[in-house]
Design a protein around this motif. Structure first.
Motif, PDB file in Angstrom:
ATOM      1  N   ASN A  15       0.823  -1.212   0.000  1.00 51.85           N
ATOM      2  CA  ASN A  15       0.000   0.000   0.000  1.00 51.85           C
ATOM      3  C   ASN A  15       0.857   1.263   0.000  1.00 51.85           C
ATOM      4  OD1 ASN A  15      -2.436  -1.376  -0.096  1.00 51.85           O
ATOM      5  ND2 ASN A  15      -2.629  -1.451   2.138  1.00 51.85           N
ATOM      6  N   ARG A  16       1.878   1.263   0.836  1.00 46.93           N
ATOM      7  CA  ARG A  16       2.756   2.446   0.899  1.00 46.93           C
ATOM      8  C   ARG A  16       3.480   2.679  -0.419  1.00 46.93           C
ATOM      9  NH1 ARG A  16       5.398   2.479   6.894  1.00 46.93           N
ATOM     10  NH2 ARG A  16       3.590   3.379   7.880  1.00 46.93           N
ATOM     11  N   ILE A  17       4.036   1.620  -0.978  1.00 48.77           N
ATOM     12  CA  ILE A  17       4.808   1.823  -2.210  1.00 48.77           C
ATOM     13  C   ILE A  17       3.885   2.227  -3.365  1.00 48.77           C
ATOM     14  CG2 ILE A  17       4.939  -0.499  -3.252  1.00 48.77           C
ATOM     15  CD1 ILE A  17       8.125   0.285  -3.320  1.00 48.77           C
ATOM     16  N   ARG A  18       2.656   1.717  -3.371  1.00 45.63           N
ATOM     17  CA  ARG A  18       1.689   2.127  -4.404  1.00 45.63           C
ATOM     18  C   ARG A  18       1.388   3.628  -4.257  1.00 45.63           C
ATOM     19  NH1 ARG A  18      -2.743  -1.222  -3.995  1.00 45.63           N
ATOM     20  NH2 ARG A  18      -2.342  -2.278  -5.941  1.00 45.63           N
ATOM     21  N   ASN A  19       1.130   4.081  -3.045  1.00 45.42           N
ATOM     22  CA  ASN A  19       0.829   5.497  -2.816  1.00 45.42           C
ATOM     23  C   ASN A  19       1.997   6.405  -3.200  1.00 45.42           C
ATOM     24  OD1 ASN A  19      -1.754   4.921  -1.873  1.00 45.42           O
ATOM     25  ND2 ASN A  19      -1.098   4.787   0.260  1.00 45.42           N
ATOM     26  N   ILE A  20       3.188   6.000  -2.848  1.00 45.26           N
ATOM     27  CA  ILE A  20       4.374   6.807  -3.188  1.00 45.26           C
ATOM     28  C   ILE A  20       4.603   6.791  -4.694  1.00 45.26           C
ATOM     29  CG2 ILE A  20       6.883   6.998  -2.884  1.00 45.26           C
ATOM     30  CD1 ILE A  20       6.401   5.800  -0.031  1.00 45.26           C
ATOM     31  N   ASN A  21       4.422   5.642  -5.320  1.00 47.87           N
ATOM     32  CA  ASN A  21       4.575   5.519  -6.773  1.00 47.87           C
ATOM     33  C   ASN A  21       3.562   6.416  -7.488  1.00 47.87           C
ATOM     34  OD1 ASN A  21       5.767   4.489  -9.115  1.00 47.87           O
ATOM     35  ND2 ASN A  21       4.509   2.649  -9.142  1.00 47.87           N
ATOM     36  N   LYS A  22       2.344   6.449  -6.983  1.00 46.27           N
ATOM     37  CA  LYS A  22       1.303   7.304  -7.579  1.00 46.27           C
ATOM     38  C   LYS A  22       1.665   8.783  -7.406  1.00 46.27           C
ATOM     39  CE  LYS A  22      -3.642   8.262  -7.490  1.00 46.27           C
ATOM     40  NZ  LYS A  22      -4.931   7.947  -6.830  1.00 46.27           N
ATOM     41  N   ARG A  23       2.123   9.134  -6.225  1.00 45.85           N
ATOM     42  CA  ARG A  23       2.433  10.541  -5.931  1.00 45.85           C
ATOM     43  C   ARG A  23       3.610  11.062  -6.750  1.00 45.85           C
ATOM     44  NH1 ARG A  23       4.328  13.046  -0.171  1.00 45.85           N
ATOM     45  NH2 ARG A  23       4.461  15.187  -0.881  1.00 45.85           N
ATOM     46  N   PHE A  24       4.684  10.278  -6.844  1.00 44.14           N
ATOM     47  CA  PHE A  24       5.907  10.777  -7.468  1.00 44.14           C
ATOM     48  C   PHE A  24       6.083  10.380  -8.927  1.00 44.14           C
ATOM     49  CE2 PHE A  24       6.836  11.083  -2.970  1.00 44.14           C
ATOM     50  CZ  PHE A  24       7.369  12.361  -2.896  1.00 44.14           C
ATOM     51  N   ARG A  25       5.433   9.296  -9.364  1.00 42.27           N
ATOM     52  CA  ARG A  25       5.599   8.854 -10.751  1.00 42.27           C
ATOM     53  C   ARG A  25       4.287   8.833 -11.531  1.00 42.27           C
ATOM     54  NH1 ARG A  25       7.682   3.495 -11.162  1.00 42.27           N
ATOM     55  NH2 ARG A  25       8.328   4.037 -13.251  1.00 42.27           N
ATOM     56  N   GLY A  26       3.181   9.109 -10.831  1.00 43.95           N
ATOM     57  CA  GLY A  26       1.882   9.118 -11.493  1.00 43.95           C
ATOM     58  C   GLY A  26       1.389   7.741 -11.880  1.00 43.95           C
ATOM     59  N   LYS A  27       1.935   6.693 -11.257  1.00 43.74           N
ATOM     60  CA  LYS A  27       1.542   5.318 -11.572  1.00 43.74           C
ATOM     61  C   LYS A  27       0.874   4.691 -10.352  1.00 43.74           C
ATOM     62  CE  LYS A  27       5.100   4.645 -15.032  1.00 43.74           C
ATOM     63  NZ  LYS A  27       6.122   3.759 -15.564  1.00 43.74           N
ATOM     64  N   ASN A  28      -0.412   4.400 -10.462  1.00 40.94           N
ATOM     65  CA  ASN A  28      -1.173   3.839  -9.354  1.00 40.94           C
ATOM     66  C   ASN A  28      -1.037   2.316  -9.354  1.00 40.94           C
ATOM     67  OD1 ASN A  28      -2.862   3.590  -7.170  1.00 40.94           O
ATOM     68  ND2 ASN A  28      -4.744   3.842  -8.349  1.00 40.94           N
ATOM     69  N   GLN A  29       0.188   1.853  -9.084  1.00 41.82           N
ATOM     70  CA  GLN A  29       0.437   0.410  -9.058  1.00 41.82           C
ATOM     71  C   GLN A  29       1.580   0.105  -8.100  1.00 41.82           C
ATOM     72  OE1 GLN A  29       1.217   0.080 -13.255  1.00 41.82           O
ATOM     73  NE2 GLN A  29       3.423   0.016 -12.968  1.00 41.82           N
ATOM     74  N   VAL A  30       1.577  -1.127  -7.626  1.00 44.50           N
ATOM     75  CA  VAL A  30       2.644  -1.607  -6.750  1.00 44.50           C
ATOM     76  C   VAL A  30       3.886  -1.815  -7.596  1.00 44.50           C
ATOM     77  CG1 VAL A  30       3.380  -3.497  -5.232  1.00 44.50           C
ATOM     78  CG2 VAL A  30       0.998  -2.708  -5.187  1.00 44.50           C
ATOM     79  N   THR A  31       5.032  -1.443  -7.059  1.00 43.87           N
ATOM     80  CA  THR A  31       6.306  -1.673  -7.735  1.00 43.87           C
ATOM     81  C   THR A  31       7.273  -2.296  -6.743  1.00 43.87           C
ATOM     82  OG1 THR A  31       8.047  -0.661  -9.085  1.00 43.87           O
ATOM     83  CG2 THR A  31       7.215   0.660  -7.259  1.00 43.87           C
ATOM     84  N   ASP A  32       8.334  -2.874  -7.245  1.00 39.49           N
ATOM     85  CA  ASP A  32       9.306  -3.520  -6.361  1.00 39.49           C
ATOM     86  C   ASP A  32      10.248  -2.521  -5.696  1.00 39.49           C
ATOM     87  OD1 ASP A  32      10.569  -2.872  -8.747  1.00 39.49           O
ATOM     88  OD2 ASP A  32      11.462  -4.840  -9.047  1.00 39.49           O
ATOM     89  N   ILE A  33      10.528  -1.419  -6.381  1.00 36.32           N
ATOM     90  CA  ILE A  33      11.528  -0.480  -5.883  1.00 36.32           C
ATOM     91  C   ILE A  33      11.258   0.919  -6.400  1.00 36.32           C
ATOM     92  CG2 ILE A  33      13.082  -0.973  -7.818  1.00 36.32           C
ATOM     93  CD1 ILE A  33      15.427  -0.578  -5.813  1.00 36.32           C
ATOM     94  N   LEU A  34      11.600   1.885  -5.568  1.00 34.36           N
ATOM     95  CA  LEU A  34      11.632   3.287  -5.968  1.00 34.36           C
ATOM     96  C   LEU A  34      12.944   3.861  -5.455  1.00 34.36           C
ATOM     97  CD1 LEU A  34       7.982   4.387  -5.082  1.00 34.36           C
ATOM     98  CD2 LEU A  34       8.939   4.151  -7.384  1.00 34.36           C
TER      99      LEU A  34
END
Length: 179
Positions: free
Chosen positions: A45-64
């Motif tokens: 959930n956290r990585i999805r939210n951060i990914n959405k905020r900073f990269r505009g991608k509303n999805q889970v990712t392995d790394i940022l």
């Protein structure tokens, strides 16, 4: 300096893995010895939210990866005067003290990495190591926007991964044989 480590997940992952890889990269003179990074393990959930905020991608990712490339100007209090009679610096300029450089922050999602490991038929540790190296290379300016840069980045990943597992095996052999 090394790795600042925070684990906000239930996964039992040692800081040593990240510290060893970062040290290997420092020994190869890819990153200065005075540098350090922050590694944070977070959930989906956290990585999805951060990914959405900073990269505009509303999805889970392995790394940022977030590079701290801003140069902070030293305050007057942090500045030190170097007198003309100092043999190391004959200029007499005011110089900032040598402080460790925060190289960046890497956010990892172990649950996503575990799924990828299964998908790619790797161990969790192999996939975690590869993903961490991938993030470090992003902090160093590597990217995969086109075929040429992707090949260069993948080649560098393999080189570092190979060096890490060779050094890990050597350490294990030394411990087993008490060398």
């Amino acid at each position: 300096m090394g790795v600042e480590f925070v684990n906000l997940t239930q996964y039992k992952i040692s800081k040593n893995l990240f510290q060893d890889i970062f040290q290997l990269i420092q020994e190869e003179r890819i990153i200065k010895k005075e540098a350090f990074i922050e590694v944070v393990l977070i959930g989906q959930n956290r990585i999805r939210n951060i990914n959405k905020r900073f990269r505009g991608k509303n999805q889970v990712t392995d790394i940022l990866s977030f590079a701290f490339s801003e140069v902070k100007k030293p305050t007057k209090k942090e500045l030190q005067f170097t007198p003309l009679d100092n043999k190391e610096n004959l200029t007499g300029f005011i110089e900032p003290p040598k402080i460790p450089q925060n190289f960046g922050e890497i956010l990892l999602c172990p649950s996503r990495i575990k799924k990828q490991a299964k998908k790619f038929k790797k161990t969790f540790k192999e996939e975690l190591t590869l993903v961490f190296i991938h993030g470090l290379l992003h902090l160093l300016g590597y990217d995969h926007k086109d075929t040429k840069s992707t090949k260069e980045m993948r080649k560098r990943e393999r080189e570092i991964l190979s060096s890490y597992f060779k050094s890990e095996k050597l350490t294990k052999i030394k411990k087993e044989n008490k060398i």
